[in-house]
Design an enzyme around this catalytic site. Structure first.
Site, mmCIF file in Angstrom:
data_model
loop_
_atom_site.group_PDB
_atom_site.id
_atom_site.type_symbol
_atom_site.label_atom_id
_atom_site.label_comp_id
_atom_site.label_asym_id
_atom_site.label_seq_id
_atom_site.Cartn_x
_atom_site.Cartn_y
_atom_site.Cartn_z
ATOM 1 N N GLY A 111 0.788 -1.230 0.000
ATOM 2 C CA GLY A 111 0.000 0.000 0.000
ATOM 3 C C GLY A 111 0.820 1.280 0.000
ATOM 4 O O GLY A 111 0.349 2.318 0.481
ATOM 5 N N ASN A 119 1.492 3.124 -2.570
ATOM 6 C CA ASN A 119 0.755 4.094 -3.391
ATOM 7 C C ASN A 119 -0.447 4.651 -2.632
ATOM 8 O O ASN A 119 -0.752 5.844 -2.743
ATOM 9 C CB ASN A 119 0.298 3.447 -4.706
ATOM 10 C CG ASN A 119 1.398 3.432 -5.737
ATOM 11 O OD1 ASN A 119 1.689 4.449 -6.355
ATOM 12 N ND2 ASN A 119 2.048 2.288 -5.905
ATOM 13 N N LYS A 139 -16.534 -14.630 -7.974
ATOM 14 C CA LYS A 139 -16.136 -13.223 -8.083
ATOM 15 C C LYS A 139 -17.364 -12.316 -8.094
ATOM 16 O O LYS A 139 -17.371 -11.247 -7.473
ATOM 17 C CB LYS A 139 -15.310 -13.010 -9.354
ATOM 18 C CG LYS A 139 -14.885 -11.569 -9.539
ATOM 19 C CD LYS A 139 -14.017 -11.359 -10.755
ATOM 20 C CE LYS A 139 -12.603 -11.764 -10.492
ATOM 21 N NZ LYS A 139 -11.627 -11.083 -11.355
ATOM 22 N N ARG A 195 -5.850 -8.130 -8.851
ATOM 23 C CA ARG A 195 -6.989 -8.960 -9.210
ATOM 24 C C ARG A 195 -7.699 -8.297 -10.395
ATOM 25 O O ARG A 195 -7.804 -7.070 -10.432
ATOM 26 C CB ARG A 195 -7.919 -8.979 -7.991
ATOM 27 C CG ARG A 195 -8.941 -10.069 -7.961
ATOM 28 C CD ARG A 195 -9.581 -10.118 -6.586
ATOM 29 N NE ARG A 195 -8.698 -10.746 -5.607
ATOM 30 C CZ ARG A 195 -8.505 -12.056 -5.519
ATOM 31 N NH1 ARG A 195 -9.151 -12.870 -6.291
ATOM 32 N NH2 ARG A 195 -7.658 -12.543 -4.630
ATOM 33 N N ASN A 249 -6.367 2.584 -12.808
ATOM 34 C CA ASN A 249 -5.326 1.661 -12.338
ATOM 35 C C ASN A 249 -3.959 2.261 -12.610
ATOM 36 O O ASN A 249 -3.788 3.058 -13.534
ATOM 37 C CB ASN A 249 -5.453 0.326 -13.085
ATOM 38 C CG ASN A 249 -4.455 -0.709 -12.581
ATOM 39 O OD1 ASN A 249 -4.213 -0.812 -11.368
ATOM 40 N ND2 ASN A 249 -3.880 -1.485 -13.486
ATOM 41 N N HIS A 264 0.052 0.922 -13.255
ATOM 42 C CA HIS A 264 0.775 -0.312 -13.590
ATOM 43 C C HIS A 264 2.249 0.015 -13.824
ATOM 44 O O HIS A 264 2.570 0.992 -14.501
ATOM 45 C CB HIS A 264 0.159 -0.943 -14.842
ATOM 46 C CG HIS A 264 0.781 -2.261 -15.170
ATOM 47 N ND1 HIS A 264 0.461 -3.423 -14.499
ATOM 48 C CD2 HIS A 264 1.740 -2.605 -16.074
ATOM 49 C CE1 HIS A 264 1.184 -4.415 -14.980
ATOM 50 N NE2 HIS A 264 1.968 -3.951 -15.939
HETATM 51 C C1 GAR Z 1 2.703 -0.892 -7.648
HETATM 52 O O1 GAR Z 1 3.980 -0.784 -8.201
HETATM 53 C C2 GAR Z 1 1.650 -0.988 -8.729
HETATM 54 O O2 GAR Z 1 1.995 -0.284 -9.883
HETATM 55 C C3 GAR Z 1 1.615 -2.477 -8.986
HETATM 56 O O3 GAR Z 1 1.729 -3.050 -7.720
HETATM 57 C C4 GAR Z 1 2.546 -2.225 -6.895
HETATM 58 C C5 GAR Z 1 1.868 -2.060 -5.567
HETATM 59 O O4 GAR Z 1 2.724 -1.433 -4.639
HETATM 60 N N1 GAR Z 1 0.407 -2.849 -9.646
HETATM 61 C C6 GAR Z 1 0.333 -3.827 -10.549
HETATM 62 O O5 GAR Z 1 1.276 -4.518 -10.869
HETATM 63 C C7 GAR Z 1 -1.053 -4.013 -11.167
HETATM 64 N N2 GAR Z 1 -1.014 -4.888 -12.274
HETATM 65 P P1 GAR Z 1 2.138 -0.756 -3.327
HETATM 66 O O6 GAR Z 1 1.223 -1.789 -2.664
HETATM 67 O O7 GAR Z 1 3.342 -0.487 -2.482
HETATM 68 O O8 GAR Z 1 1.398 0.477 -3.721
#
Ligand code: GAR
Length: 200
Positions: free
Chosen positions: A12, A14, A65, A91, A107, A109
């Protein structure tokens, strides 16, 4: 001010960056709910520390789901959520949630989509010996990281790059870019951003 829900599955960081920018007054939004699909994930502690309501669930407790997304939709409605912000939610969003929030799910990525969609985008970029990777913020549709792209920012992969160093560079971009883009979108309904090459 728009009511948003953050969806996360793990650390978490972000989510924390978004909380911090809201508290600093740079991101005009109200975080109404954290939705987490992994009981015990650290993002839940972050929500508790910030006094943000939480809906945490275990997908295995639901027959399908559609069933857990129905439950999520009920929680979102009760909390008055207008936008769904995926921040490390590992997910695929299904039709039940998509139907309710179509065009209002974002989202982030860790790659330059359409390159390296899905899991472990950082590892995929290194394995492919790519020269560049980066961050993509996009609208969510029914595909795997396929929705319309809002913004991308590039980062160079150096010859001696490690998973840790690339992850650090990418997350540095994410933590700045996601709150910035969210603020533009939620307050003005548009995003102005020049593609930048970030160097560290
Ligand atoms: C982030 O880097 C995000 O971009 C990625 O997971 C990480 C979560 O980090 N998301 C994906 O890969 C989605 N396909 P965080 O929990 O520290 O924010």
């Amino acid at each position: 001010m728009k009511n948003i829900a953050i969806f996360a599955s793990g650390n978490g960081s972000n989510f924390q960056a978004i909380i911090d920018r809201v508290h600093a007054g740079d991101l005009t939004a109200h975080i109404s709910l954290l939705v987490c699909d992994r009981p015990g994930a650290y993002c839940v502690e972050r929500a508790n520390a910030a006094g943000i309501p939480i809906f945490v669930f275990n997908p295995k407790d639901y027959p399908s789901k559609a069933d857990f997304e129905q439950k999520i939709c009920e929680q979102l409605t009760t909390a008055g959520v207008e936008w769904v912000i995926l921040a490390g939610y590992m997910r695929l969003v299904g039709p039940t949630l998509l139907k309710e929030y179509e065009g209002r799910i974002l989202n982030i990525h860790p790659s330059l989509l359409p390159e390296f969609p899905g899991k472990d985008a950082v590892g995929q970029a290194l394995a492919a010996k790519a020269k560049w990777s980066g961050v993509t913020i996009h609208f969510v549709d029914d595909g795997m990281d396929t929705g319309p792209i809002i913004v991308q920012e590039r980062v160079r992969i150096e010859a001696n790059e490690t998973r840790e160093s690339l992850q650090r560079k990418i997350q540095g971009i994410e933590h700045r870019l996601y709150p910035e883009i969210l603020h533009m979108l939620l307050t003005r309904g548009e995003v102005k951003h020049d593609e930048k090459t970030s160097t560290y």
